[in-house]
Design a protein around this motif. Structure first.
Motif, PDB file in Angstrom:
ATOM      1  N   PRO A   1     -10.901   1.153  -5.271  1.00 26.35           N
ATOM      2  CA  PRO A   1     -10.982   1.298  -6.642  1.00 26.35           C
ATOM      3  C   PRO A   1      -8.815   1.625  -6.211  1.00 26.35           C
ATOM      4  O   PRO A   1      -8.884   2.659  -5.767  1.00 26.35           O
ATOM      5  N   ARG A   2      -8.607   0.877  -7.217  1.00 24.90           N
ATOM      6  CA  ARG A   2      -6.666   1.723  -7.816  1.00 24.90           C
ATOM      7  C   ARG A   2      -6.704   1.905  -8.938  1.00 24.90           C
ATOM      8  O   ARG A   2      -7.285   0.877  -9.533  1.00 24.90           O
ATOM      9  N   THR A   3      -5.701   3.013  -8.910  1.00 19.85           N
ATOM     10  CA  THR A   3      -5.765   3.207 -10.155  1.00 19.85           C
ATOM     11  C   THR A   3      -3.693   3.032 -10.832  1.00 19.85           C
ATOM     12  O   THR A   3      -3.027   3.219  -9.743  1.00 19.85           O
ATOM     13  N   VAL A   4      -3.124   2.288 -11.999  1.00 16.98           N
ATOM     14  CA  VAL A   4      -1.854   2.347 -12.599  1.00 16.98           C
ATOM     15  C   VAL A   4      -1.684   3.466 -13.346  1.00 16.98           C
ATOM     16  O   VAL A   4      -2.807   2.303 -14.209  1.00 16.98           O
ATOM     17  N   ARG A   5      -0.633   3.596 -13.438  1.00 20.14           N
ATOM     18  CA  ARG A   5      -0.914   4.350 -15.373  1.00 20.14           C
ATOM     19  C   ARG A   5       1.057   3.684 -15.508  1.00 20.14           C
ATOM     20  O   ARG A   5       1.934   3.426 -15.400  1.00 20.14           O
ATOM     21  N   LEU A   6       0.985   2.775 -16.954  1.00 23.46           N
ATOM     22  CA  LEU A   6       1.580   2.025 -17.430  1.00 23.46           C
ATOM     23  C   LEU A   6       2.447   2.818 -18.658  1.00 23.46           C
ATOM     24  O   LEU A   6       1.534   2.991 -19.503  1.00 23.46           O
ATOM     25  N   ASP A   7       3.811   2.529 -18.663  1.00 26.51           N
ATOM     26  CA  ASP A   7       3.984   2.471 -20.302  1.00 26.51           C
ATOM     27  C   ASP A   7       4.496   1.041 -20.962  1.00 26.51           C
ATOM     28  O   ASP A   7       5.011  -0.092 -20.291  1.00 26.51           O
TER      29      ASP A   7
END
Length: 277
Positions: A245-251
């Motif tokens: 699993p990979r997670t990224v936080r975005l605006d």
């Protein structure tokens, strides 16, 4: 709703039997131009240590090659999502699923149509057309079928013949493994991608889940809840059969009349409100 000049409206489909609906959709698909390479990004793998042929630009303006697992043709995604996906996009000929915040699904559709690809959205009567346009979607490349009738899976299987990306809203349905395998085989043979949402689909190669974890512009303290919404912060998690699993936080921010995707900055905006998950 149009597909390169051919329209499919609920009024046209009303009163038709399933075989008649299938025949009508096949005739409409005949009017869709054949897919080109405009919406496809190919990851080259000519040596034991392959790199993507379209390197990402860093903040310093230098090209940064991204390692690829193997050569696969993909559909484009918002640039801020490239690093979280194992092949840098939605792999052609596969099935993926999307859940959670609707901005993710809209952004994927906008990225494909914005690059010249054709997309059909099935069973999503509340699909955000305005938001898609603000993210760069080309409506001339987008077909909307909000009411596909009693068998949306059959409609999706037909549309895989002629469009690059088919978005299938299952409305809470669960598709049997036998039927899912048949549709996957069709997607693979046609080189199209099926994106499933609002239901259960066994065997999806990629699963994307998005959640909102904050808004910008709503004030703090005594001003909490006042102001003008200027951005949404998302957390996107990608899971797959052959990946951790990979997670990224975005605006997601409104800039010059468009909604742009950015990797989240380290410093917290003082005029922001967090959403507990």
């Amino acid at each position: 709703m149009t597909v390169s000049g051919a329209s499919v409206t609920p009024d046209v489909l009303d009163g038709l039997s399933l075989p008649e609906r299938v025949a009508l959709l096949r005739s409409r698909m005949a009017a869709v131009p054949s897919r080109g390479e405009t919406a496809s990004v190919r990851i080259e793998s000519s040596d034991p240590d392959p790199v993507r042929s379209d390197p990402i630009r860093s903040d310093f303006g230098e090209a940064e090659p991204i390692r690829a697992v193997r050569q696969r043709a993909v559909l484009p995604v918002p640039s801020a999502l490239i690093d979280v996906l194992p092949h840098g996009g939605l792999v052609r000929g596969t099935v993926a699923s999307v859940s959670g915040a609707g901005s993710l699904l809209i952004g994927l559709v906008a990225a494909v149509t914005g690059a010249g690809g054709h997309v059909a959205v099935i069973g999503q009567p509340r699909f955000g057309i305005l938001a898609a346009v603000e993210m760069g979607a080309q409506l001339s490349k987008l077909a909307l079928i909000p009411d596909p009738g009693p068998d949306p899976v059959e409609v999706a299987a037909i549309l895989l013949d002629g469009v690059d990306l088919v978005v299938l809203g299952l409305g809470g349905m669960s598709v049997s493994p036998t039927r899912a395998r048949a549709v996957v085989a069709r997607a693979r043979s046609k080189g199209s991608t099926l994106l499933v949402t609002d239901g259960h689909w066994d065997g999806a190669e990629l699963r994307l889940d998005a959640s909102v974890h904050g808004y910008d512009g709503l004030g703090t303290g005594r001003e909490l809840g006042r102001g003008r919404l200027r951005g949404v912060r998302l957390s996107v998690c990608a899971r797959g059969k052959a990946m951790r699993p990979r997670t990224v936080r975005l605006d997601l921010r409104s800039e010059n009349g468009r909604i742009e995707w950015h990797a989240e900055e380290r410093e917290q905006n003082p005029l922001s409100i967090a959403v507990s998950t």
